[in-house]
Design a protein around this motif. Sequence first.
Motif, mmCIF file in Angstrom:
data_model
loop_
_atom_site.group_PDB
_atom_site.id
_atom_site.type_symbol
_atom_site.label_atom_id
_atom_site.label_comp_id
_atom_site.label_asym_id
_atom_site.label_seq_id
_atom_site.Cartn_x
_atom_site.Cartn_y
_atom_site.Cartn_z
ATOM 1 N N MET A 1 0.846 -1.194 0.000
ATOM 2 C CA MET A 1 0.000 0.000 0.000
ATOM 3 C C MET A 1 0.875 1.235 0.000
ATOM 4 S SD MET A 1 -2.865 1.388 2.745
ATOM 5 C CE MET A 1 -4.212 0.513 1.945
ATOM 6 N N VAL A 2 0.466 2.249 -0.754
ATOM 7 C CA VAL A 2 1.022 3.586 -0.649
ATOM 8 C C VAL A 2 -0.101 4.500 -0.184
ATOM 9 C CG1 VAL A 2 2.059 5.532 -1.858
ATOM 10 C CG2 VAL A 2 2.816 3.208 -2.375
ATOM 11 N N LEU A 3 0.123 5.148 0.934
ATOM 12 C CA LEU A 3 -0.892 5.967 1.596
ATOM 13 C C LEU A 3 -0.391 7.398 1.694
ATOM 14 C CD1 LEU A 3 -3.434 6.330 3.489
ATOM 15 C CD2 LEU A 3 -1.912 5.677 5.371
ATOM 16 N N ASP A 4 -1.201 8.341 1.234
ATOM 17 C CA ASP A 4 -0.862 9.758 1.318
ATOM 18 C C ASP A 4 -1.721 10.436 2.379
ATOM 19 O OD1 ASP A 4 1.171 10.546 -0.699
ATOM 20 O OD2 ASP A 4 -0.263 9.646 -2.099
ATOM 21 N N VAL A 5 -1.070 11.119 3.315
ATOM 22 C CA VAL A 5 -1.772 12.002 4.241
ATOM 23 C C VAL A 5 -1.354 13.410 3.846
ATOM 24 C CG1 VAL A 5 -2.142 12.670 6.634
ATOM 25 C CG2 VAL A 5 -1.731 10.261 6.053
ATOM 26 N N PRO A 6 -2.221 14.156 3.151
ATOM 27 C CA PRO A 6 -1.818 15.450 2.593
ATOM 28 C C PRO A 6 -1.193 16.368 3.627
ATOM 29 C CG PRO A 6 -3.969 14.808 1.761
ATOM 30 C CD PRO A 6 -3.618 13.814 2.832
ATOM 31 N N ASP A 7 -0.096 16.988 3.218
ATOM 32 C CA ASP A 7 0.623 17.964 4.037
ATOM 33 C C ASP A 7 1.216 17.365 5.313
ATOM 34 O OD1 ASP A 7 -0.075 20.043 2.218
ATOM 35 O OD2 ASP A 7 -2.040 20.206 3.185
ATOM 36 N N VAL A 8 1.302 16.043 5.363
ATOM 37 C CA VAL A 8 1.924 15.383 6.526
ATOM 38 C C VAL A 8 3.012 14.421 6.069
ATOM 39 C CG1 VAL A 8 1.579 13.889 8.535
ATOM 40 C CG2 VAL A 8 -0.153 15.606 7.934
ATOM 41 N N ALA A 9 2.630 13.363 5.320
ATOM 42 C CA ALA A 9 3.619 12.355 4.932
ATOM 43 C C ALA A 9 3.013 11.398 3.917
ATOM 44 C CB ALA A 9 4.107 11.563 6.148
ATOM 45 N N ARG A 10 3.902 10.697 3.234
ATOM 46 C CA ARG A 10 3.525 9.566 2.387
ATOM 47 C C ARG A 10 4.092 8.307 3.036
ATOM 48 N NH1 ARG A 10 3.889 8.238 -4.073
ATOM 49 N NH2 ARG A 10 1.824 9.164 -3.974
ATOM 50 N N PHE A 11 3.310 7.225 2.998
ATOM 51 C CA PHE A 11 3.702 5.970 3.622
ATOM 52 C C PHE A 11 3.653 4.851 2.591
ATOM 53 C CE2 PHE A 11 1.617 8.698 6.656
ATOM 54 C CZ PHE A 11 2.426 8.647 7.791
ATOM 55 N N ARG A 12 4.632 3.979 2.643
ATOM 56 C CA ARG A 12 4.623 2.760 1.829
ATOM 57 C C ARG A 12 4.697 1.571 2.787
ATOM 58 N NH1 ARG A 12 6.083 1.504 -3.739
ATOM 59 N NH2 ARG A 12 6.831 -0.655 -3.922
ATOM 60 N N ILE A 13 3.655 0.739 2.782
ATOM 61 C CA ILE A 13 3.557 -0.388 3.710
ATOM 62 C C ILE A 13 3.717 -1.663 2.898
ATOM 63 C CG2 ILE A 13 2.125 -1.518 5.449
ATOM 64 C CD1 ILE A 13 1.100 1.941 4.499
ATOM 65 N N GLU A 14 4.711 -2.485 3.262
ATOM 66 C CA GLU A 14 5.116 -3.605 2.417
ATOM 67 C C GLU A 14 5.116 -4.922 3.188
ATOM 68 O OE1 GLU A 14 8.359 -1.098 -0.296
ATOM 69 O OE2 GLU A 14 9.072 -2.437 1.314
ATOM 70 N N ASP A 15 4.366 -5.888 2.692
ATOM 71 C CA ASP A 15 4.482 -7.302 3.085
ATOM 72 C C ASP A 15 4.339 -7.552 4.577
ATOM 73 O OD1 ASP A 15 4.971 -7.982 0.383
ATOM 74 O OD2 ASP A 15 7.080 -7.444 0.621
ATOM 75 N N GLY A 16 3.690 -6.658 5.299
ATOM 76 C CA GLY A 16 3.538 -6.854 6.728
ATOM 77 C C GLY A 16 4.828 -6.746 7.498
ATOM 78 N N ARG A 17 5.867 -6.169 6.872
ATOM 79 C CA ARG A 17 7.187 -6.120 7.526
ATOM 80 C C ARG A 17 7.819 -4.738 7.539
ATOM 81 N NH1 ARG A 17 9.702 -10.192 9.288
ATOM 82 N NH2 ARG A 17 11.689 -9.053 9.166
ATOM 83 N N ARG A 18 7.431 -3.844 6.646
ATOM 84 C CA ARG A 18 8.099 -2.549 6.540
ATOM 85 C C ARG A 18 7.086 -1.423 6.378
ATOM 86 N NH1 ARG A 18 10.978 -6.104 4.024
ATOM 87 N NH2 ARG A 18 9.648 -5.952 2.164
ATOM 88 N N ILE A 19 7.392 -0.320 7.031
ATOM 89 C CA ILE A 19 6.678 0.937 6.796
ATOM 90 C C ILE A 19 7.733 1.980 6.455
ATOM 91 C CG2 ILE A 19 5.219 2.747 7.775
ATOM 92 C CD1 ILE A 19 4.039 0.647 9.650
ATOM 93 N N LEU A 20 7.685 2.506 5.233
ATOM 94 C CA LEU A 20 8.578 3.577 4.805
ATOM 95 C C LEU A 20 7.817 4.889 4.895
ATOM 96 C CD1 LEU A 20 10.146 1.851 1.662
ATOM 97 C CD2 LEU A 20 10.908 1.753 4.036
ATOM 98 N N VAL A 21 8.467 5.903 5.434
ATOM 99 C CA VAL A 21 7.799 7.173 5.718
ATOM 100 C C VAL A 21 8.558 8.309 5.050
ATOM 101 C CG1 VAL A 21 6.948 8.724 7.517
ATOM 102 C CG2 VAL A 21 7.077 6.252 7.961
ATOM 103 N N GLU A 22 7.867 9.072 4.215
ATOM 104 C CA GLU A 22 8.435 10.251 3.568
ATOM 105 C C GLU A 22 7.668 11.480 4.064
ATOM 106 O OE1 GLU A 22 9.065 12.233 -0.873
ATOM 107 O OE2 GLU A 22 8.027 10.300 -0.655
ATOM 108 N N PRO A 23 8.210 12.227 5.039
ATOM 109 C CA PRO A 23 7.507 13.413 5.529
ATOM 110 C C PRO A 23 7.308 14.430 4.404
ATOM 111 C CG PRO A 23 9.255 12.783 7.051
ATOM 112 C CD PRO A 23 9.453 11.972 5.799
#
Length: 313
Positions: A61-83
């Motif tokens: 999943m790639v999830l956007d929270v406007p004006d906060v961060a973008r998140f990439r959630i992978e395989d139940g093991r990783r959360i990548l966060v781009e503020p």
Amino acid sequence: MTVHRYRAFGLEIASEIELSVFAPGRSNEVDVEIRLAEHLSDPEDAEAMRFRNWIARPGLMVLDVPDVARFRIEDGRRILVEPAKGCTPADAVPHVQGSALAALLQQRRTLPMHAGAIETSRGAMLLVGTSGVGKSTLTNAFVQRGYRMMGDDVTPISLDAAGRPMATSGFPASRLWADSAEYFGHDISGLRRAQRDLEKYYVVPENWCDARLPVAVVVILHVAGNGQTRIEPLEPAERMNWLLRYSFRKKFLNGFGLNELQFRMVSAMAAQSHMVRLVRPARGAPAADLAALLEEALGFEPVVEGERVDETA
């Protein structure tokens, strides 16, 4: 970069973002990594599901929270966060603890419920309802009566080998509005704000139950405009409808192709748990009174020290 070690939702977490209300890690194993990243891309799969601010396919999943961060959630093991530009990793924390970890739990084939949870002598009691219905306030009322909190707002559900629905603890803090925190005797000037744009504060209980317990009781919280506080039994068909409604971030399940998982978990809770609806007026129903009413009506009590299960969620 400093890597912090935490435990939450039964998982050992290594995080580049400080998540100060999570419990300290207690194992060298790492189930989940949370890392800072740049230039997170959308899934390339043309058949990925797109819904408002997220894109998903099974395991991603790639999830956007406007004006906060973008998140990439992978395989139940990783959360990548781009503020987002002008934001810090701290701004992303409420969304890491909420939607991002909910998506990751779903990828790990557990069902997050929009529920607080309390350890009782009969097993876990879930306090289920939408935001603002009083889950956190009622949870804290039970804590004041000697119960241990398992979770505040999101509780993961899984099935054990015998098919019993099991609740796993979240993390040792609840989020209370300022008036609720003061109701329980807390000085909000000494509390950490849960989100910079909300008058909500973290309250940390003295005792926290970190365990995986059978779901014994499910209480659906409902606020009526007026009338008397009452506890109503729920028919089997009603049980399914309420539990489906309050699966946390349930639309994510469509993107992951996990609707059958939701049905199995909800069916098990509906069939095997004692379920009631607590109806209260919008005003004039103190949380302490509601906790006492539920305790008496449902016949449970706090777990005494020597009878607690091994806390190995």
